[in-house]
Write an enzyme that holds these catalytic residues in place. Sequence first.
Site, PDB file in Angstrom:
ATOM      1  N   ASP A   1     -10.596   3.635   2.154  1.00  0.00           N
ATOM      2  CA  ASP A   1     -10.955   3.115   3.484  1.00  0.00           C
ATOM      3  C   ASP A   1     -11.791   4.119   4.288  1.00  0.00           C
ATOM      4  OD1 ASP A   1      -9.853   0.609   3.245  1.00  0.00           O
ATOM      5  OD2 ASP A   1      -7.927   1.174   4.134  1.00  0.00           O
TER       6      ASP A   1
ATOM      7  N   LYS B   1       0.803  -1.229   0.000  1.00  0.00           N
ATOM      8  CA  LYS B   1       0.000   0.000   0.000  1.00  0.00           C
ATOM      9  C   LYS B   1       0.840   1.287   0.000  1.00  0.00           C
ATOM     10  CE  LYS B   1      -4.236  -1.628   2.182  1.00  0.00           C
ATOM     11  NZ  LYS B   1      -5.211  -1.268   3.205  1.00  0.00           N
TER      12      LYS B   1
END
Length: 276
Positions: A106, A70
Amino acid sequence: MTDHRIPLAGVIGNPVAHSRSPDVHGHWLKRYDLPGHYIPLHVEDIDLEQVLRSLPQMGFAGVNVTIPHKVRAMELADFISDRVTLIGAANTLTFRDGKIYADNTDAYGFLASLRQGAPDWNAAAGPALVLGAGGASRAIVSALLEAGAPEVVVANRTRSKAEGLRADFGARLRVVEWVTSGDQIADMATVVNTTSLGMQGQPALKLDLSGFKRGQVVTDIVYTPLMTPFLSEAKSRGATVVDGLGMLLHQAVPGFERWFGQRPEVDDDLRRAILG
Ligand code: ATR
């Protein structure tokens, strides 16, 4: 020139076999009867850059990115959203005109899940307590601040990591020692567990949970089990609880819409399909 190839997307990780993303996107492709494939891709660190440069040529519209890529994915992208800058990690890449656009969904997933699971929830109603200070916590802290929480209180086993969040997120964030008294919870409008504690096979979350009460909204990023001991205790004391599956499902929505051109629903059908 129009590209008539079937759209492709996928998830890049190492390991990647555990990822639920292929099930989520596969469910939506079938449900909306769309042409397309969503493929899990096991990628070693050393290959990440080459893979990201090759995928668009192979017809990929984008990919989700999971552990451990990520942060590196953010660094390799040509354009990064403000959210990625704030969180320091990317989970959704879109390939367009030879460029890589990085986003982090997210925070969106967290807010959409709370709004669906607790429609009366109002972040501005009072302070929020966030347990944990890892990647998920950063996304959730940014979401809570943006949604209008007057204060976000962060408690983490390693205090220095929580202090790092304060440095990045500023004055509305307060760091406290691990929560040991029920009163600390009683003051909160929103309480979120962002640690892996309470997950099947992990130790329980050790906390004085006696402060939970009606009117609070409590959620967990853990979704195995769906009803963690933490949520179960909150519920038994009258709080409104939202399980962690919702965030997992909602964070997939923006990528699916960008790559396959259809905004998908997160509904009970999908939840049942993922829970098997
Ligand atoms: P994620 O990206 O899912 O947030 P992470 O960055 O590894 O994952 O963060 C995990 C979080 O769970 C951290 O806040 C971690 O606390 P530390 O910063 O002290 O490591 C917390 N955590 C994990 N195991 C824990 C345990 N046994 N007790 C307390 N906190 C724990």
